[in-house]
Motif scaffolding. Structure first.
Motif, PDB file in Angstrom:
ATOM      1  N   GLU A  36       0.833  -1.211   0.000  1.00 22.34           N
ATOM      2  CA  GLU A  36       0.000   0.000   0.000  1.00 22.34           C
ATOM      3  C   GLU A  36       0.868   1.262   0.000  1.00 22.34           C
ATOM      4  N   GLU A  37       1.889   1.298   0.845  1.00 20.99           N
ATOM      5  CA  GLU A  37       2.779   2.465   0.894  1.00 20.99           C
ATOM      6  C   GLU A  37       3.462   2.707  -0.453  1.00 20.99           C
ATOM      7  N   MET A  40       0.919   4.132  -2.943  1.00 23.40           N
ATOM      8  CA  MET A  40       0.617   5.529  -2.632  1.00 23.40           C
ATOM      9  C   MET A  40       1.786   6.445  -2.997  1.00 23.40           C
ATOM     10  N   MET A  79      -3.268  10.223  -6.572  1.00 23.30           N
ATOM     11  CA  MET A  79      -4.017   9.875  -5.358  1.00 23.30           C
ATOM     12  C   MET A  79      -4.342   8.379  -5.299  1.00 23.30           C
ATOM     13  N   ARG A  81      -4.510   4.596  -4.042  1.00 24.86           N
ATOM     14  CA  ARG A  81      -4.664   3.885  -2.769  1.00 24.86           C
ATOM     15  C   ARG A  81      -4.884   2.410  -3.036  1.00 24.86           C
ATOM     16  N   HIS A  83      -6.973  -0.351  -1.405  1.00 24.84           N
ATOM     17  CA  HIS A  83      -8.004  -0.696  -0.427  1.00 24.84           C
ATOM     18  C   HIS A  83      -7.957  -2.208  -0.280  1.00 24.84           C
ATOM     19  N   ILE A 108      -7.123  -1.244  -6.250  1.00 25.57           N
ATOM     20  CA  ILE A 108      -6.295  -0.050  -6.398  1.00 25.57           C
ATOM     21  C   ILE A 108      -7.176   1.019  -7.028  1.00 25.57           C
ATOM     22  N   GLN A 109      -7.242   2.186  -6.372  1.00 23.43           N
ATOM     23  CA  GLN A 109      -8.075   3.256  -6.882  1.00 23.43           C
ATOM     24  C   GLN A 109      -7.289   4.562  -6.934  1.00 23.43           C
ATOM     25  N   GLY A 110      -7.667   5.411  -7.876  1.00 22.66           N
ATOM     26  CA  GLY A 110      -7.051   6.718  -8.023  1.00 22.66           C
ATOM     27  C   GLY A 110      -7.829   7.547  -9.019  1.00 22.66           C
TER      28      GLY A 110
END
Length: 183
Positions: A36-37, A40, A79, A81, A83, A108-110
């Motif tokens: 996740e890091e 991002m 942006m 992320r 989830h 994965i969303q953005g």
């Protein structure tokens, strides 16, 4: 409500409560946190460090495909992320293969960066595209780290990514990235 008495939704160790399984699950959860890091932070090398060099998805695509798909994602979206929610641990293959399967809600969303025409500015991206976003992720320990050896469905996959980029006249349906000469 007694919030202290509630169980946290992340991480879930249901099915991995005992001794060695719990220790393995905690190490994998830490790797998911690093995943996740890295997403991002758009850290391509860090993301790729989570995948085995012999990674292969159900369509036969390998780690170079994964590299290019993440690069595409990082170059075109902001942006970002990851989830995630663990749905199930499966240690049934661990004894003979050293692999652990984890069923996760994993999306994965953005948001799209603007192109020169402004056509795709701020449109959301969400991969994988199956409605439930459940992905089986197979982990194996290598060089003291747990790494992804397979995802099912493939994560990421270009067909899902490119389905966000096409307009109404050149629609590309999401799904497995397989060549169909009849399209």
């Amino acid at each position: 409500l007694d919030y202290e008495a509630e169980q946290p939704w992340w991480p879930s160790y249901e099915g991995a409560e005992d001794g060695a399984a719990r220790e393995i699950a905690e190490a994998i959860v830490a790797r998911i946190g690093r995943w996740e890091e890295a997403i991002m932070g758009k850290e391509l090398d860090a993301v790729l460090g989570l995948y085995q060099t012999d990674y292969e998805d159900p369509q036969g695509w390998g780690v170079e495909y994964v590299r290019r798909a993440y690069q595409w994602l990082f170059e075109r979206y902001r942006m970002l992320r990851l989830h995630r929610q663990i749905r199930r641990w499966d240690f049934s293959a661990y004894e003979y293969s050293g692999r652990v399967n984890v069923l996760m809600y994993c999306r994965i969303q953005g948001y799209a960066l603007s192109d020169a025409t402004g056509r795709i500015a701020d449109l959301p991206v969400s991969v994988p595209r199956p409605e439930n976003a459940e992905v089986w992720i197979t982990w194996e320990r290598q060089d003291q780290n747990w790494r992804i050896v397979q995802t099912n469905p493939a994560l990421p996959n270009f067909r899902d990514l490119l389905s966000h980029q096409t307009g109404p006249y050149d629609a590309l349906a999401p799904g497995p990235d397989e060549y169909n000469p009849d399209n």
